[in-house]
Design an enzyme around this catalytic site. Structure first.
Site, PDB file in Angstrom:
ATOM      1  N   GLU A 203       0.824  -1.204   0.000  1.00  0.00           N
ATOM      2  CA  GLU A 203       0.000   0.000   0.000  1.00  0.00           C
ATOM      3  C   GLU A 203       0.863   1.262   0.000  1.00  0.00           C
ATOM      4  OE1 GLU A 203      -3.211  -0.253  -0.370  1.00  0.00           O
ATOM      5  OE2 GLU A 203      -3.603   1.886  -0.222  1.00  0.00           O
ATOM      6  N   GLU A 219       4.004   2.295   4.334  1.00  0.00           N
ATOM      7  CA  GLU A 219       2.741   1.678   3.908  1.00  0.00           C
ATOM      8  C   GLU A 219       1.750   2.762   3.492  1.00  0.00           C
ATOM      9  OE1 GLU A 219       1.508  -1.904   5.890  1.00  0.00           O
ATOM     10  OE2 GLU A 219       2.898  -1.543   7.545  1.00  0.00           O
ATOM     11  N   ARG A 221       1.463   6.899   1.414  1.00  0.00           N
ATOM     12  CA  ARG A 221       1.825   7.524   0.152  1.00  0.00           C
ATOM     13  C   ARG A 221       2.721   8.747   0.357  1.00  0.00           C
ATOM     14  NH1 ARG A 221      -3.619   6.643   0.250  1.00  0.00           N
ATOM     15  NH2 ARG A 221      -4.098   8.861   0.318  1.00  0.00           N
ATOM     16  N   GLY A 236      -0.496   2.098   6.955  1.00  0.00           N
ATOM     17  CA  GLY A 236      -1.222   1.679   5.754  1.00  0.00           C
ATOM     18  C   GLY A 236      -2.240   2.702   5.296  1.00  0.00           C
ATOM     19  N   ALA A 262      -2.353   4.389  10.398  1.00  0.00           N
ATOM     20  CA  ALA A 262      -3.075   3.883   9.231  1.00  0.00           C
ATOM     21  C   ALA A 262      -4.234   4.815   8.887  1.00  0.00           C
ATOM     22  CB  ALA A 262      -3.604   2.476   9.518  1.00  0.00           C
ATOM     23  N   GLU A 277      -2.446  10.021  15.092  1.00  0.00           N
ATOM     24  CA  GLU A 277      -3.293   8.860  15.381  1.00  0.00           C
ATOM     25  C   GLU A 277      -3.906   8.270  14.104  1.00  0.00           C
ATOM     26  OE1 GLU A 277      -7.094   8.478  18.380  1.00  0.00           O
ATOM     27  OE2 GLU A 277      -7.181   9.955  16.762  1.00  0.00           O
ATOM     28  N   ALA A 278      -4.085   6.958  14.090  1.00  0.00           N
ATOM     29  CA  ALA A 278      -4.724   6.287  12.956  1.00  0.00           C
ATOM     30  C   ALA A 278      -6.056   6.944  12.638  1.00  0.00           C
ATOM     31  CB  ALA A 278      -4.941   4.802  13.273  1.00  0.00           C
ATOM     32  N   GLY A 285      -5.286  23.720   7.834  1.00  0.00           N
ATOM     33  CA  GLY A 285      -6.295  24.593   8.407  1.00  0.00           C
ATOM     34  C   GLY A 285      -6.999  24.045   9.632  1.00  0.00           C
ATOM     35  N   ASN A 317     -10.064  13.610  19.969  1.00  0.00           N
ATOM     36  CA  ASN A 317     -10.726  13.187  21.195  1.00  0.00           C
ATOM     37  C   ASN A 317     -12.039  12.496  20.828  1.00  0.00           C
ATOM     38  OD1 ASN A 317     -12.524  13.301  23.516  1.00  0.00           O
ATOM     39  ND2 ASN A 317     -10.902  14.519  24.487  1.00  0.00           N
TER      40      ASN A 317
END
Lengths: 342, 342, 342
Positions: A203, A219, A221, A236, A262, A277-278, A285, A317
């Site tokens: 990926e 994993e 871009r 990923g 991810a 965080e995933a 902005g 959160n």
């Protein structure tokens, strides 16, 4: 660059003899003075782009290369001297953007050979210089010649397979940097810059003039122009916002020991030891709550004001829905087993 | 395993004769006692890894296999006896991790042939055993031999195409399980375990020692070690958090009749009939509002406390931004047309 | 369609002679009356599906085509007349769904040649008509014949590479529309409809009976049935919810000059000049705050009530976590350099 870069190679042309692609097995970043002199004397080099090379001069050039101790380059020149296809000698001199296909491909090779870092080259106008090519099991084919060739192959009982129709070939068909795993070569363009110990998973994706210092787990871009520091992990499906499309205008980068979770993404630069965080997409902005970070006095900041800063953890959160920034107390560590055995 | 698993095959080596990859057309999970005895008598098997096989013994072995009614295995032994390349006989006995390339590849084959489920094998040290290989149109190539071969091919007017530089080959080049569609073979590693009636779309991905029980729709990523139950649907770009990289330490799984929406993700296990809304990434540490679920008394729970439970629907309230958990009243149904005609 | 569509082609069969795939180099949307008459007289066409074609009639048919000025079609008929493999002539007449493999492939070709737009054909039952095929370096292989062929190749010292096991081949192996770049041909199925000036990047995907009007930047996934208007940009990893799996039932579309940000997604249609912020998944059931949009009186609306409307900007407020809809004052502009040089 002070001394000229040069590359000996060969390549493919369309039916009219226009270059479609070039392959330089051993491009050289800085040619010593003797080589530069030989370029002038043997090939009449005066700053222009050289391409077709008469074979006699190539043999003499091989001698010069051997004399100055460049034995591998000399051997290559010797091999090309005996090759059936037309040979190329391309030179890059100064900070000009590429003027033709051989120069553009030499730049992309130098990047993927790790001899030049992203942003060292002036790549203005690259999209105009590079032809769109159909990359097939029968080699590089001009787009306008594809349909006829496809029919011809079928009538002959064979099959023309088209892997890609693009201006950039797949890096691994030209350069395979040491100590790197690339699970799907379709995802890395020639011109990517990938450091030792890096794994690009299925990926993952790396565009030209962009890359990862290594070791890294990729994993996600890496958009054109984006550089990722050592020991960072792009989860990923994660995204680094590029500047070529989508309206973003500021080039971003990722520091060392960062984790982009991810399906997360960033529209700002990260310093060192940052975590996103995933699933969180942090645009420039985004307004971010700083109330959990003792180092900041303001309650809310735009993410772009945090661009490039170290030791930040970004998360949404899940009670209040607000994006929060806190000190990052547990930065990522790469899995040794995945990167030490490349 | 009580009885030894074994596989007859052939493979590719580097220039020094080290195995790069092995192909076992018909691996067998449990050899009957007569076969085990033949392994000892003909090949001197005493628990070690066997590899190179003298052709005379192979002919005798074929006879033994025929005698005990394993006619397909016997036929394979006969075919290998006449093959030009070196043959392999590899045996797995007990619960030890793989000690060499032939054993590691036999394990990966047994998984993809659905003869062994994920987690049945001890795969400790697998990354150290498997060599990194360049997978090309000319077969498996040692990474250190790639550049020379690439130049050689070009000089000869041909082209070495590199599909991948990785420790794992693509499953479909070795095993094509029945009743399965795989839209892009680059996305499924050898060692994936994929049940009948499963479709892996272009955006789907399945790592080794992981898989889907079938029937399933897989448009998301199944990380190493993750298993998905029957009738579940992983939406496009969805993510299952793995344990190999990114810092997650608890192996997760997905039950039956679950839907993980497009671009969603999970860091906890799902029981049966669970749904995660498109775009929601539920990490183990997410705090989830339970106020809409009559079965739970607490108002807020950490997602990891809900790991593995059935009949849950997770979504982010688009007014309040809070992640909520509710009873799942409308679990997913797969589209019959997509899975009945595989 | 009023006049019949037809295609001359050739294809591959399984060992029993069943069609696996068909290739029509120049399918024609509307045959003139003379051609229709020739179909009836030469081939006995009465509305049924034609397939195998006797070569003598093909020569006569070539004459008819030349007479009515269809010189390219005539030349093709002549070439097929001399081909070794069996030739196909398939006709589509009226609004019936495909009854066999040649008809189904003709429909997919007409879509990818941009001669028929998505939704013009009745594709009911398509999955039942199309066989699942292993697409390999040795051509189309019946799934049931794959394992034996794979072993045979290995024993002969060659290698059968499997690119995909699917009902749909890769478009680029059959049709390469002009002015289009497709960075990874594995991501576009035959039957995709892609307008001039469109770039499909590595993360882009286009299913059959779906597409982009062009020019477009496609780095996201266009699900079956979804059509994207000109000058719109689908960001990396973005998702358009389809109707084939996942439970969504309403077919959606995207208007002109829209931007769906990276890792974003939509479950509703967008009108013209709409933007969905990176990372935001807007499902049909999302409740959206309209308080920032002077054109709407209600404070909250379901996203499906906004389906297809123009000039909307969707984002998640990063303070409150609420999804908000505002007037879109800065719609996307494509990067001229990326699309003018295709």
């Amino acid at each position: 660059m002070s001394a000229p870069a040069f590359g000996l190679g060969l390549g493919g042309c369309d039916a009219s003899g226009n270059w479609l692609e070039l392959y330089y097995p051993q491009p050289m970043r800085e040619a010593p003075p003797e080589v530069w002199r030989a370029l002038e004397e043997l090939f009449g080099y005066r700053g222009q782009s050289l391409t077709a090379v008469a074979t006699d001069e190539l043999e003499e050039f091989s001698e010069v290369l051997r004399t100055v101790g460049l034995s591998e380059q000399a051997a290559l020149a010797g091999q090309l001297y005996h090759a059936e296809s037309e040979c190329v000698l391309s030179v890059l001199d100064g900070d000009s953007p590429p003027v033709d296909v051989p120069q553009a491909y030499l730049m992309l090779h130098l990047l993927s050979h790790r001899l030049v870092r992203p942003h060292e080259f002036n790549l203005d106008g690259l999209f105009g210089v590079l032809p769109t090519v159909a990359w097939t099991n029968m080699g590089a084919v001009a787009v306008g010649e594809l349909a006829a060739l496809q029919l011809r192959a079928r009538l002959d009982g064979s099959l023309l397979r088209v892997y890609s129709i693009d201006k950039f070939p797949r890096m691994c068909d030209y350069v395979a940097p040491s100590g790197v795993r690339i699970a799907d070569s379709a995802r890395v363009r020639l011109g990517a810059w990938i450091g030792e110990g890096t794994t690009v998973m299925h990926e993952g994706f790396i565009n030209f003039n962009a890359g990862a210092e290594g070791p890294n787990m990729v994993e996600g871009r890496i958009s054109a122009g984006v550089v990722v520091g050592a020991y960072s992990d792009l989860g990923g499906g994660s995204s680094t916002m590029g500047t070529l499309s989508g309206g973003n205008e500021t080039l971003i980068s990722v520091g060392r020991n960062c984790l982009i979770g991810a399906n997360a993404g960033i529209g700002i630069s990260l310093g060192d030891r940052c975590t996103v965080e995933a699933g969180l997409y942090l645009t420039a902005g985004s307004v971010v709550s700083m109330s959990g970070h003792p180092g900041f006095k303001k309650e809310w900041l735009k993410a772009r004001e945090l661009s490039g800063q170290d030791d930040l953890l970004f998360r949404r959160n899940s009670r209040s829905g607000a994006i929060e920034c806190q000190p990052n107390t547990l930065p990522i560590r790469l899995n040794e087993a995945l990167h030490s055995n490349n």
